[in-house]
Design a protein around this motif. Structure first.
Motif, PDB file in Angstrom:
ATOM      1  N   LYS A  50     -59.123   1.457 -27.322  1.00  0.00           N
ATOM      2  CA  LYS A  50     -57.677   1.334 -27.086  1.00  0.00           C
ATOM      3  C   LYS A  50     -56.955   1.860 -28.330  1.00  0.00           C
ATOM      4  O   LYS A  50     -56.465   1.117 -29.180  1.00  0.00           O
ATOM      5  N   GLY A  51     -56.910   3.188 -28.390  1.00  0.00           N
ATOM      6  CA  GLY A  51     -56.459   3.869 -29.595  1.00  0.00           C
ATOM      7  C   GLY A  51     -55.012   3.644 -29.965  1.00  0.00           C
ATOM      8  O   GLY A  51     -54.619   3.893 -31.104  1.00  0.00           O
ATOM      9  N   HIS A  52     -54.199   3.141 -29.019  1.00  0.00           N
ATOM     10  CA  HIS A  52     -52.796   2.903 -29.358  1.00  0.00           C
ATOM     11  C   HIS A  52     -52.642   1.750 -30.347  1.00  0.00           C
ATOM     12  O   HIS A  52     -51.558   1.553 -30.905  1.00  0.00           O
ATOM     13  N   ALA A  53     -53.732   0.995 -30.594  1.00  0.00           N
ATOM     14  CA  ALA A  53     -53.708  -0.060 -31.621  1.00  0.00           C
ATOM     15  C   ALA A  53     -54.132   0.492 -32.979  1.00  0.00           C
ATOM     16  O   ALA A  53     -54.615  -0.242 -33.836  1.00  0.00           O
ATOM     17  N   SER A  54     -53.941   1.777 -33.183  1.00  0.00           N
ATOM     18  CA  SER A  54     -54.385   2.447 -34.412  1.00  0.00           C
ATOM     19  C   SER A  54     -53.796   1.817 -35.672  1.00  0.00           C
ATOM     20  O   SER A  54     -54.460   1.763 -36.710  1.00  0.00           O
ATOM     21  N   LEU A  55     -52.565   1.347 -35.593  1.00  0.00           N
ATOM     22  CA  LEU A  55     -51.926   0.770 -36.776  1.00  0.00           C
ATOM     23  C   LEU A  55     -52.703  -0.457 -37.263  1.00  0.00           C
ATOM     24  O   LEU A  55     -52.814  -0.694 -38.468  1.00  0.00           O
ATOM     25  N   GLY A  56     -53.258  -1.207 -36.326  1.00  0.00           N
ATOM     26  CA  GLY A  56     -54.105  -2.334 -36.706  1.00  0.00           C
ATOM     27  C   GLY A  56     -55.359  -1.863 -37.422  1.00  0.00           C
ATOM     28  O   GLY A  56     -55.753  -2.422 -38.447  1.00  0.00           O
ATOM     29  N   LEU A  57     -55.988  -0.818 -36.895  1.00  0.00           N
ATOM     30  CA  LEU A  57     -57.205  -0.275 -37.505  1.00  0.00           C
ATOM     31  C   LEU A  57     -56.926   0.288 -38.890  1.00  0.00           C
ATOM     32  O   LEU A  57     -57.650   0.010 -39.852  1.00  0.00           O
ATOM     33  N   TYR A  58     -55.857   1.092 -39.014  1.00  0.00           N
ATOM     34  CA  TYR A  58     -55.529   1.672 -40.318  1.00  0.00           C
ATOM     35  C   TYR A  58     -55.270   0.574 -41.359  1.00  0.00           C
ATOM     36  O   TYR A  58     -55.678   0.696 -42.519  1.00  0.00           O
ATOM     37  N   THR A  59     -54.585  -0.487 -40.940  1.00  0.00           N
ATOM     38  CA  THR A  59     -54.258  -1.584 -41.858  1.00  0.00           C
ATOM     39  C   THR A  59     -55.528  -2.290 -42.341  1.00  0.00           C
ATOM     40  O   THR A  59     -55.650  -2.631 -43.521  1.00  0.00           O
ATOM     41  N   ILE A  60     -56.473  -2.478 -41.428  1.00  0.00           N
ATOM     42  CA  ILE A  60     -57.753  -3.091 -41.802  1.00  0.00           C
ATOM     43  C   ILE A  60     -58.532  -2.171 -42.747  1.00  0.00           C
ATOM     44  O   ILE A  60     -59.090  -2.616 -43.762  1.00  0.00           O
ATOM     45  N   LEU A  61     -58.580  -0.887 -42.426  1.00  0.00           N
ATOM     46  CA  LEU A  61     -59.279   0.063 -43.295  1.00  0.00           C
ATOM     47  C   LEU A  61     -58.655   0.087 -44.690  1.00  0.00           C
ATOM     48  O   LEU A  61     -59.363   0.140 -45.701  1.00  0.00           O
ATOM     49  N   GLU A  62     -57.334   0.032 -44.747  1.00  0.00           N
ATOM     50  CA  GLU A  62     -56.660  -0.009 -46.052  1.00  0.00           C
ATOM     51  C   GLU A  62     -57.056  -1.279 -46.813  1.00  0.00           C
ATOM     52  O   GLU A  62     -57.351  -1.230 -48.014  1.00  0.00           O
ATOM     53  N   HIS A  63     -57.074  -2.399 -46.116  1.00  0.00           N
ATOM     54  CA  HIS A  63     -57.404  -3.676 -46.751  1.00  0.00           C
ATOM     55  C   HIS A  63     -58.792  -3.644 -47.377  1.00  0.00           C
ATOM     56  O   HIS A  63     -59.010  -4.211 -48.463  1.00  0.00           O
ATOM     57  N   PHE A  64     -59.739  -2.984 -46.704  1.00  0.00           N
ATOM     58  CA  PHE A  64     -61.112  -2.920 -47.208  1.00  0.00           C
ATOM     59  C   PHE A  64     -61.395  -1.639 -48.002  1.00  0.00           C
ATOM     60  O   PHE A  64     -62.552  -1.268 -48.223  1.00  0.00           O
ATOM     61  N   ASN A  65     -60.318  -0.968 -48.415  1.00  0.00           N
ATOM     62  CA  ASN A  65     -60.429   0.246 -49.245  1.00  0.00           C
ATOM     63  C   ASN A  65     -61.266   1.336 -48.580  1.00  0.00           C
ATOM     64  O   ASN A  65     -62.052   2.031 -49.236  1.00  0.00           O
ATOM     65  N   LYS A  66     -61.087   1.487 -47.280  1.00  0.00           N
ATOM     66  CA  LYS A  66     -61.825   2.499 -46.528  1.00  0.00           C
ATOM     67  C   LYS A  66     -60.895   3.508 -45.844  1.00  0.00           C
ATOM     68  O   LYS A  66     -61.361   4.355 -45.085  1.00  0.00           O
ATOM     69  N   LEU A  67     -59.608   3.420 -46.101  1.00  0.00           N
ATOM     70  CA  LEU A  67     -58.663   4.292 -45.408  1.00  0.00           C
ATOM     71  C   LEU A  67     -58.544   5.633 -46.102  1.00  0.00           C
ATOM     72  O   LEU A  67     -58.236   5.709 -47.301  1.00  0.00           O
ATOM     73  N   ASP A  68     -58.771   6.699 -45.346  1.00  0.00           N
ATOM     74  CA  ASP A  68     -58.639   8.064 -45.847  1.00  0.00           C
ATOM     75  C   ASP A  68     -57.227   8.549 -45.524  1.00  0.00           C
ATOM     76  O   ASP A  68     -56.994   9.208 -44.516  1.00  0.00           O
ATOM     77  N   GLY A  69     -56.291   8.208 -46.381  1.00  0.00           N
ATOM     78  CA  GLY A  69     -54.900   8.580 -46.139  1.00  0.00           C
ATOM     79  C   GLY A  69     -53.964   7.506 -46.658  1.00  0.00           C
ATOM     80  O   GLY A  69     -54.389   6.423 -47.068  1.00  0.00           O
ATOM     81  N   ASN A  70     -52.677   7.814 -46.617  1.00  0.00           N
ATOM     82  CA  ASN A  70     -51.649   6.901 -47.104  1.00  0.00           C
ATOM     83  C   ASN A  70     -50.991   6.219 -45.905  1.00  0.00           C
ATOM     84  O   ASN A  70     -50.313   6.861 -45.113  1.00  0.00           O
ATOM     85  N   LEU A  71     -51.197   4.910 -45.781  1.00  0.00           N
ATOM     86  CA  LEU A  71     -50.668   4.196 -44.619  1.00  0.00           C
ATOM     87  C   LEU A  71     -49.150   4.278 -44.522  1.00  0.00           C
ATOM     88  O   LEU A  71     -48.587   4.253 -43.433  1.00  0.00           O
TER      89      LEU A  71
END
Length: 246
Positions: A50-71
């Motif tokens: 359910k890709g429309h929940a991407s903001l949730g995924l990006y926020t989690i990735l940022e929290h765990f220092n795994k986000l490739d990009g600037n939220l």
């Protein structure tokens, strides 16, 4: 406390970008947090169908220092962080958003890992609305036929589909397709973790009962907030309530 911090971050980004499916991101937040905090190993794969929940995924990735990009660049013209996840982004397995596609990809990946005798696990989050898609049930049949015990399908059951089609018992349905089924509170991290640690000789379906917009009363189970960004008045009210809860 951590979940409230993540809720605030999601709201902040949605407000600044004037984009994002906040309510859907909040309904999967505990599931995503538990997966990345307790479950996923480096060799495992995760698909947010359910890709429309991407903001949730990006926020989690940022929290765990795994986000490739600037939220904070979410949904800007030149940002790699769009409204749906892309596999061009490091640490994101699949491009998703067209509903019904994530589980088929997960089945293919799980089968491939079994053929190669790897111990990797595949985790897929689907939405209840996706279960209207025939590809979900074709995938369910194929997964049970091949005894893909390395595949975990978690449904974010926030009942947003109820206005279109009542789904009755989804655990009964997946049971009849040969899956092991578990029902949990989708906002209870301990229940989620326990279900994801299930080991059995068949694919596992986890029905996570969730509240769309969980944690923000004005959004909870309110269809108006499916794809809507807060006004300044909404934003101030939400942040005040989050701070009061802390």
């Amino acid at each position: 406390m951590v979940i409230k911090k993540l809720i605030k971050r999601i709201v902040d980004v949605a407000y600044k970008s004037n984009e994002g499916h906040i309510a859907s991101s909040l309904s999967v937040l505990n599931i995503l947090y538990t997966l990345y905090d307790k479950i996923l190993k480096e060799s495992d794969h995760f698909i947010l169908s359910k890709g429309h929940a991407s903001l949730g995924l990006y926020t989690i990735l940022e929290h765990f220092n795994k986000l490739d990009g600037n939220l904070d660049s979410f949904c800007e013209f030149d940002s790699n962080l769009g409204g749906h996840p892309s596999n061009k982004i490091k640490n994101i397995t699949a491009s998703t958003g067209s509903l019904g596609h994530g589980l088929p990809m997960g089945v293919g990946m799980a089968l491939g890992e079994k053929i190669k005798n790897n111990n990797n696990k595949i985790y897929v989050i689907i939405g209840d609305g996706e279960s209207n898609e025939g590809t979900i049930w074709e995938s369910a049949l194929l997964a049970s036929n091949h005894k893909l015990n390395n595949l975990y399908c978690i449904m974010d059951y926030n009942h947003s589909n109820d206005r279109a089609l009542k789904l009755d018992s989804l655990t009964d349905k997946f049971n009849s397709f040969g899956w092991h089924t578990i029902e949990v509170n989708g906002h209870d991290n301990d229940e989620i973790e326990k279900s994801l640690n299930t080991k059995i000789d068949k694919p596992v379906f986890i029905l996570a009962n969730t509240i769309k917009g969980n944690g923000i009363k004005m959004m909870e189970n309110n269809p108006e907030w499916h794809h809507k960004s807060p006004t300044i008045e909404n934003y101030n009210e939400i942040i005040k309530l989050i701070c009061e809860k802390n």
